[in-house]
Enzyme design. Sequence first.
Site, PDB file in Angstrom:
ATOM      1  N   ARG A 539     -53.094 -60.612  71.082  1.00 24.16           N
ATOM      2  CA  ARG A 539     -53.600 -61.113  71.405  1.00 24.16           C
ATOM      3  C   ARG A 539     -54.906 -61.363  71.894  1.00 24.16           C
ATOM      4  O   ARG A 539     -55.531 -60.607  71.137  1.00 24.16           O
ATOM      5  CB  ARG A 539     -53.648 -59.777  73.358  1.00 24.16           C
ATOM      6  CG  ARG A 539     -52.539 -59.481  73.896  1.00 24.16           C
ATOM      7  CD  ARG A 539     -52.817 -57.741  74.523  1.00 24.16           C
ATOM      8  NE  ARG A 539     -51.947 -57.281  74.840  1.00 24.16           N
ATOM      9  CZ  ARG A 539     -51.001 -57.557  75.806  1.00 24.16           C
ATOM     10  NH1 ARG A 539     -51.374 -58.335  77.254  1.00 24.16           N
ATOM     11  NH2 ARG A 539     -49.537 -56.997  75.784  1.00 24.16           N
ATOM     12  N   SER A 602     -54.915 -53.673  63.499  1.00 21.25           N
ATOM     13  CA  SER A 602     -54.517 -52.145  63.759  1.00 21.25           C
ATOM     14  C   SER A 602     -53.380 -51.573  62.638  1.00 21.25           C
ATOM     15  O   SER A 602     -52.145 -51.811  62.019  1.00 21.25           O
ATOM     16  CB  SER A 602     -53.020 -52.101  64.951  1.00 21.25           C
ATOM     17  OG  SER A 602     -54.015 -52.469  66.074  1.00 21.25           O
ATOM     18  N   ASP A 656     -56.534 -49.157  66.957  1.00 14.42           N
ATOM     19  CA  ASP A 656     -55.912 -49.258  68.275  1.00 14.42           C
ATOM     20  C   ASP A 656     -55.442 -47.970  68.422  1.00 14.42           C
ATOM     21  O   ASP A 656     -55.380 -48.069  69.700  1.00 14.42           O
ATOM     22  CB  ASP A 656     -53.971 -49.876  67.578  1.00 14.42           C
ATOM     23  CG  ASP A 656     -53.053 -49.474  67.017  1.00 14.42           C
ATOM     24  OD1 ASP A 656     -53.799 -48.998  65.934  1.00 14.42           O
ATOM     25  OD2 ASP A 656     -52.534 -50.239  67.064  1.00 14.42           O
TER      26      ASP A 656
END
Length: 917
Positions: A539, A602, A656
């Site tokens: 995203r 992440s 993350d």
Amino acid sequence: MFAVHLMAFYFTKLKEDQIKKVDRFLYHMRLSDETLVDIMTRFQAEMEKGLGKDTNPTASVKMLPTFVRAIPDGSENGEFLSLDLGGSKFRVLKVQVSEEGKQNVQMESQFYPTPNEIIRGNGTQLFDYVADCLADFMRTRDLTHKKLPLGFTFSFPCRQTKLEEGFLLSWTKKFKARGVQDTDVVGRLANAMKKHKDLDVDILALVNDTVGTMMTCAYDDPSCEVGVIIGTGTNACYMEDMSNIDLVEGDEGRMCINTEWGAFGDDGALEDIRTEFDRELDLGSLNPGKQLFEKMISGLYMGELVRLILLKMAKVGLLFGGAKSSALLTKGKIETQHVAAMEKYKEGLANTREILVNLGLDPSESDCIAVQHVCTIVSFRSANLCAAALAAILTRLRENKKQTRLRTTVGMDGTLYKTHPQYPKRLHKVVRRLVPNCDVRFLLSESGSTKGAAMVTAVASRVQAQRKQIDKVLALFQLTREQLIGVQDKMRTELEYGLKKKTHALATVKMLPTYVYGMPDGTEKGKFLALDLGGTNFRVLLVKIRSGRKSVRMYNKIFAIPLEIMQGTGEELFDHIVQCIADFLDYMGLKGVQLPLGFTFSFPCRQTCIDKGTLVGWTKGFKATDCEGEDVVDMLREAIKRRNEFDLDIVAIVNDTVGTMMTCGYEDPNCEIGLIAGTGSNVCYMEEMRNIELVEGDEGRMCINTEWGAFGDNGCIDDICTQYDKEVDEGSLNSGKQRYEKMTSGMYLGEIVRQILIDLTRQGLLFRGQISQRLRTRGIFETKFLSQIESDRLALLQVRRILQQLGLDSTCEDSIVVKEVCGAVSRRAAQLCGAGMAAIVEKRREDQGLEHFKVTVGVDGTLYKLHPHFSRILQETVKDLAPQCDVTFMLSEDGSGKGAALITAVAKRLQQQGKEN
Ligand code: BG6
Ligand code: BG6
Ligand code: GLC
Ligand code: GLC
């Protein structure tokens, strides 16, 4: 000559007269074909009613599922014990079934008496008696040392939910033992067997005699799909389509239905054809009002019906000159065997005389002729009624198969059918007349129903053996509490190793400093860009934070990262990322505005400050070249430069877990831990600076990204790794790495399931032993499918549909097993994750010297969010293994982008403060 003719004429006339007289008297018992067709239609409606879920409770014809799903296929083998209780004789048997190229069945049996005081006494005593007989049989045949499977032929209506259990609905025929109704007769027998300590039998199947008969006959003729008993009682079973059986889940294949047709008419459906004799007989029976169809047909009642008729005829002066004997007045004095004898072709008339004389009567020639005709009418009516019901079943079978003509075989048994001289012939003829579009073969079961019961038991015993194999595999995934404590302890050790300077280099759990020093305090504000790379979705976000009211608004767009980019070159990957950013800026109309950016990345990164992160190694599905060992912030900056279209101020790189902790920490200041249970698995938490030996300074705290996914890379949890875990590891992009993650996260759970399914299929326990191309395909079980399959709300059929959508052609049994496999794998994952979390919270509690520690864990990840049981089991495990910690799990609703923006806001503020000073 003339005299002879005269005699013959006289006799014929006499016969005609008598027959007419009886015909007239028993007019109501002679059923026309029209009436039979009508009865047939009524029985069809009864079957429908019995099969329907809503209508079954009030149906008189119970249509009981038997859990026998297939007729024998010849592969059955083994040695079995068998009981045959409920017909005219009680038998114990040993049946040996062997394949040996050609089918071969050997039986040894012994009859035991069934005295009235036993079958109408106390239920416990009845089962004790049955167990005693079985014990006697085993001892006399030297079978005590073996554990043999037993098939229990029990010829009464039982409600079954599985093959090895059945609740007696009601006694029928001659039985009426107290306290048995509504209890599980298999359990009762098993209990009684416990009293014989030296014996070990395993009751694997409960079988009605009709089912046993059908199976016995099907062993010789595979087209046999109906079983009929016309003996002491009467009943039929047949193979029904599963899709028509509402009471059993699943719609595939067929299941044998025990119709219990003897109860047809118990709701009044046959009142128009019942006679005064039927009513009288019923009143004097053990079960008045019940089994009304059976009472018009079967052997237990036929003689009595004849007696009642003869008595009435005598009373009205139509027989024996009006004389009655005391025998004729006594219930039960005429038996079915007498009826059969009187109807014998040649000696019938002589037999009749003899029988009547024995009853203390003095019959004339015409009496004998009349009595014989009474017998004929009664037994003919019996055959007619059976034929009508059987014709209904045959029609149903034909319609189920959507055939215009049905060829089938009906297995037959029962003393009335076997010993009455005219019965079979009449029955066959009427059936053929009623269903002219069925070619029916009637096959007599020569060996009773036990051979068939043994076939059912053989299949059950194969299923049981398979079950054991499946359980053995699943057991590998069942961790004891001690094992979980072991995991917790080892994790704790690894956490310490990672933090200490001396051991850090060799530590598998890297405990990476994040340079995030504190939680958001609510003063953060501004507009930020965020990237969120490494979970299921990539995203790009715009985050607007307003201080004071603590409100955050976010706009985001999801972009795909094609596999060839995830696993291409580093440059390609970062160019693609920048392309997505450009699209987003365009889309938001932000081109040219320079915003601070937080980069949620992440993967494990070694940081020396908040905006530098050297990729330690790719995990999960990424494998782009030339990135490991590089600073990914630099790589992103360079890609922006290469594009030369806009500039971005990259302020922070954030894992993350850290982003998640921050997102949740914004709402709940107690949140000091971040957990991801998604594609990958990882945890971060706030650690005391004094414990972080790699970073200067002892004051305050810093967030540590544990990268616990690598736990076990040194082999420390090999003891709980299964062959399936090893296979998954070997087939992964990073073999030997992230061993704990591979047991706990979404990306791998489906793969573990797939490996187990392949193995079970190889063992012949699933998918008919066929490993399909689809099953060989990596990654077919995504987390969302796993979650769907395990949902409690889902019926078996829906599970099967999901599997079919995945391209796995499975039966309902397969679906059950697949669901169990998924359950075992995800449960272990949740428990392992819980054990890891327990290690973290316990460490924090002890470090702070607290008796009780209250903390909130911010959580994100598709596994945690979508799976129906994962979160619960995880929480239960933490509670169990860290009882002194009060852990609240808080789901991150907004993803880690929000947290990354908050971190960016703080970093930006500090940056500015730095510049100002
Ligand atoms: C026997 C079967 O042959 O027939 C029994 O083995 C069955 O299981 C019996 O109950 C039915 O006939 P009858 O006449 O003995 O009730
Ligand atoms: C998202 C976060 O909500 O969850 C990501 O925004 C994170 O940063 C992801 O990586 C983890 O879950 P999954 O299942 O998408 O890997
Ligand atoms: C009775 C029983 C039934 C059995 C039949 C034949 O009708 O209820 O279960 O099959 O007798 O023995
Ligand atoms: C992997 C990554 C880790 C990340 C986790 C969850 O374990 O190595 O950095 O936090 O997946 O996405």
